[in-house]
Design a protein around this motif. Structure first.
Motif, PDB file in Angstrom:
ATOM      1  N   PHE A 186      30.353  37.040 104.881  1.00  0.00           N
ATOM      2  CA  PHE A 186      30.313  35.745 104.206  1.00  0.00           C
ATOM      3  C   PHE A 186      31.515  34.840 104.496  1.00  0.00           C
ATOM      4  CE2 PHE A 186      26.584  36.912 102.007  1.00  0.00           C
ATOM      5  CZ  PHE A 186      26.720  38.209 101.557  1.00  0.00           C
ATOM      6  N   GLY A 187      32.422  35.316 105.322  1.00  0.00           N
ATOM      7  CA  GLY A 187      33.549  34.468 105.687  1.00  0.00           C
ATOM      8  C   GLY A 187      34.653  34.474 104.642  1.00  0.00           C
ATOM      9  N   ILE A 188      35.613  33.579 104.810  1.00  0.00           N
ATOM     10  CA  ILE A 188      36.795  33.584 103.945  1.00  0.00           C
ATOM     11  C   ILE A 188      36.736  32.512 102.866  1.00  0.00           C
ATOM     12  CG2 ILE A 188      38.337  34.563 105.692  1.00  0.00           C
ATOM     13  CD1 ILE A 188      39.327  31.644 106.196  1.00  0.00           C
ATOM     14  N   ASP A 239      50.873  37.601  96.003  1.00  0.00           N
ATOM     15  CA  ASP A 239      51.942  36.975  96.793  1.00  0.00           C
ATOM     16  C   ASP A 239      53.315  37.281  96.184  1.00  0.00           C
ATOM     17  OD1 ASP A 239      53.673  34.236  97.357  1.00  0.00           O
ATOM     18  OD2 ASP A 239      52.362  34.800  99.019  1.00  0.00           O
ATOM     19  N   LEU A 249      42.222  38.336  97.263  1.00  0.00           N
ATOM     20  CA  LEU A 249      42.838  38.878  98.473  1.00  0.00           C
ATOM     21  C   LEU A 249      42.145  38.332  99.716  1.00  0.00           C
ATOM     22  CD1 LEU A 249      43.289  42.672  97.574  1.00  0.00           C
ATOM     23  CD2 LEU A 249      45.102  41.005  97.909  1.00  0.00           C
ATOM     24  N   ILE A 288      34.213  39.663 104.076  1.00  0.00           N
ATOM     25  CA  ILE A 288      34.790  38.686 105.010  1.00  0.00           C
ATOM     26  C   ILE A 288      33.889  38.560 106.237  1.00  0.00           C
ATOM     27  CG2 ILE A 288      36.756  38.167 106.501  1.00  0.00           C
ATOM     28  CD1 ILE A 288      38.496  39.745 104.495  1.00  0.00           C
ATOM     29  N   GLN A 336      43.867  30.571  98.838  1.00  0.00           N
ATOM     30  CA  GLN A 336      45.026  29.700  99.041  1.00  0.00           C
ATOM     31  C   GLN A 336      45.684  29.385  97.704  1.00  0.00           C
ATOM     32  OE1 GLN A 336      45.712  29.058 102.471  1.00  0.00           O
ATOM     33  NE2 GLN A 336      44.106  30.611 102.392  1.00  0.00           N
ATOM     34  N   ALA A 382      41.812  35.801 101.544  1.00  0.00           N
ATOM     35  CA  ALA A 382      42.331  34.524 102.050  1.00  0.00           C
ATOM     36  C   ALA A 382      42.336  33.411 101.008  1.00  0.00           C
ATOM     37  CB  ALA A 382      41.541  34.072 103.287  1.00  0.00           C
ATOM     38  N   ILE A 419      35.806  44.403 100.414  1.00  0.00           N
ATOM     39  CA  ILE A 419      36.475  43.194 100.908  1.00  0.00           C
ATOM     40  C   ILE A 419      36.280  42.977 102.410  1.00  0.00           C
ATOM     41  CG2 ILE A 419      38.742  42.125 101.276  1.00  0.00           C
ATOM     42  CD1 ILE A 419      39.491  42.948  98.455  1.00  0.00           C
TER      43      ILE A 419
END
Lengths: 271, 348
Positions: free
Chosen positions: A135-137, A229, A216, A132, A220, A218, A128
């Motif tokens: 490849f970013g979120i 959550d 996980l 991130i 939404q 990020a 993970i």
């Protein structure tokens, strides 16, 4: 084995058998739910750690009406379906040809096998932080994580399926004058299909299992987002609902793949 | 174990021997007179600014107070809710948000102490090139924040103070490690987060500090010590000895300075000492000697400033749908244990 003639009595037995096992499966699920209700109803386990089926149903109704974290439940399901399906399809689409090639061509097999063997025992969740950073979120990192897990199972099974094609079949094909391509498409690939589809089923299941880890990164919205959550705030019924929905979807996908397998491999089990 | 760590431990052990002994003799004589057999206790510990807890652990001050502690490490406060609920943990050290979330889900527990006061160590950092220099500039921007955290509350409370609503900003929900990656990739303009992530965003990415929760009047950003009521009813002595250990730790820090606390937390969080030193300045040790003092910002007394701040935060969590119902906080904090410990301290 020669098929016996279909007498009325045999047809009756066949019709009864056809429904017996699905009924047993259904009864098994109902039995589990009854056991769950009994355990919670008798207070053997605190309802805070194991909510009753009724509590879960009531909370599910609440989530359907009000959504979770500013998103309707269907949006969460939609996002998870998108991620899991994308990662799964990409994984399988690449894994089948790579797996077949690995077994068909020993040089390619020798090149890729140690690399796959190295990565195989590493849990996706370990990647993970790297996902991130690289490849970013956005969705790419999540789908890639699922792709990696899905790829792993199908490539293994595809390679194993190819390796286990009986030598007699290959020799028979060769003796009949089949070209290499015909041998591959008409003999080896069909013979490897059962193993390939086993890998596909495992990949489908693991795609959903890894989804929670992928979300996980990020996320939404999504079922994994709900589970994580809700777990953070000790909302156990919501955790249960997330898990149950993933389980139901996973079961549905398995049924679909099995139905497809039965049609495709209609010859399986018969000589 | 590397040499540097061995050196620190050796120095710490010597310091422990020299410094703790007089404290043990004088300050605890009255407190530990009735200890007898040490009582076992399982204490939840997290990588956070638990200055008193870490000093007490490292200098065996809980043992001096008559306890036989076992430390159980958690990565999040939420895990400690389940641990207390399943009776596999006696004293938890969650953040105030997981504590309230547990209450909302029916966990019957109460606060007996303040673990960390982070209002000066939690806030908003913006990317240097985002054009954000003050709170008002956050309007229309994308902000990374952990949902339901004290940082989430602090951010929205701060924005509300400037007439900016939640719909005026774009919130991307993510934890601190994802926020760092997102800032690096310029996926977000700012973060609302706690130390040491604030320092990491500043030092590693050149971020600009916009302000801390305390600057915006938010003082609920705390960690607490929580116990189940059932456990508390049967183990009053354990809780008081635990708080005695924390008092000893407080006295040790007052006498010897914060070095030991900084080293311990630096090791626990795996963060460089320099960063933890800054964190110590931002979020100093809670004054345990004033936990029963109604005039203290972090007093445990009913109706005190801290109590009111937590009530406001709880209403916010309900409004956000993070907890499903409002909770009765009237008996959430129990000041009687620390009051008793401090009374014994005064007597000797």
């Amino acid at each position: 084995m020669i098929d016996k003639p279909q007498t009325p009595r045999r047809r009756q037995r066949f019709a009864a058998d056809r429904w017996r096992y699905p009924l047993i499966s259904f009864a098994s699920v109902v039995g589990m739910i009854c056991l769950w209700a009994l355990v919670t109803g008798l207070g053997l386990v605190s309802s805070r750690v194991l909510p009753s089926p009724g509590e879960v149903l009531v909370q599910a109704g609440y989530l359907i009406r009000n959504g979770y974290a500013d998103n309707p439940l269907i949006v969460h399901i939609g996002w998870s379906l998108f991620r899991a399906t994308s990662g799964f399809l990409l994984g399988v689409a690449l894994a089948i040809p790579v797996g077949l090639l690995m077994s068909y061509n020993r040089t390619i097999g020798a090149i890729v096998q140690p690399i796959f063997g190295f990565f195989r025992p590493i849990p996706p969740i370990a990647f993970i932080p790297l996902m991130i950073v690289w490849f970013g979120i956005g969705e790419t990192s999540k789908i890639l994580l699922i792709f990696a897990a899905s790829f792993n199972y199908t490539v293994l099974n595809s390679a194993a399926g190819m390796r286990s094609v009986p030598e007699q079949l290959i020799r028979a094909g060769t003796n009949l004058g089949l070209t290499r391509w015909q041998l591959f498409t008409s003999v080896m690939f069909p013979a490897a299909l059962p193993a390939i589809l086993t890998g596909v089923k495992m990949s489908a299941a693991v795609s959903w299992a890894v989804l929670v880890a992928a979300e996980l990164i990020a996320a939404q919205a999504g079922l994994g987002f709900i589970i994580t959550d809700a777990g953070t705030f000790f909302r156990i019924p919501d955790v249960f609902i997330g898990i149950l929905i993933i389980g139901v979807i996973g079961l549905g996908i398995e049924f679909l793949i099995s139905a497809f397998e039965r049609r495709l491999l209609h010859w399986q089990g018969k000589v | 174990m590397d040499r540097a760590r061995v050196k620190r431990l050796s120095r710490r052990s010597v310091l422990a021997g020299l410094a703790a002994a007089p404290i043990g003799l004088s300050a605890t004589r009255g407190l530990t007179a009735e200890t007898g057999q040490p009582l076992p206790v399982r204490i939840g510990i997290q990588p956070q600014a638990s200055w008193l807890l870490y000093v007490a652990r490292d200098f065996k001050l809980f043992e001096k107070a008559g306890l036989q502690p076992t430390y159980i490490r958690f990565t999040t406060g939420a895990q400690s809710i389940a641990a207390v609920e399943s009776k596999s943990l006696d004293i938890a050290s969650p953040g105030i948000t997981p504590y309230v979330a547990g209450l909302a889900q029916g966990v019957d527990w109460k606060v007996v102490g303040i673990d960390a006061t982070m209002s000066g160590a939690e806030g908003i950092v913006a990317r240097a090139d985002s054009g954000i220099t003050k709170l008002e500039d956050l309007k229309g921007k994308t902000i990374g924040v952990a949902r339901g955290s004290t940082a989430y509350y602090g951010l929205l409370a701060a924005l509300k103070g400037k007439g900016i609503s939640k719909s005026d900003v774009k919130l991307l929900l993510m934890g601190p490690p994802e926020q760092l990656g997102a800032m690096r990739n310029k996926d977000i303009d700012a973060v609302a987060v706690w130390e040491p992530w604030i320092q990491r965003n500043i030092n590693e990415l050149g971020g600009r500090l916009i302000g801390m929760d305390a600057d915006f009047g938010v003082y609920s950003t705390t960690g607490v010590y929580a116990v189940s009521r059932e456990y508390a009813d049967k183990n009053r002595d354990v809780i008081e000895r635990f708080l005695t250990g924390l008092v000893l730790a407080y006295q040790y820090i007052q006498k010897n300075g914060p070095d030991a606390a900084i080293s311990a937390v630096s090791e626990a969080m795996n963060v460089p000492r320099d960063v933890i030193k800054i964190m110590y300045q931002e979020a100093p040790v809670p004054n345990i000697l004033r936990w029963a003092d109604t005039g203290y910002q972090y007093s445990l007394t009913k109706g005190g400033a801290y109590h009111k701040q937590v009530e406001q935060m709880t209403e916010f969590l309900v409004a956000e749908g993070i907890i499903s119902k409002n909770v009765d906080l009237s008996n959430a904090f129990d000041v009687s244990y620390i009051a008793n410990v401090l009374r014994k301290l005064e007597k000797q």
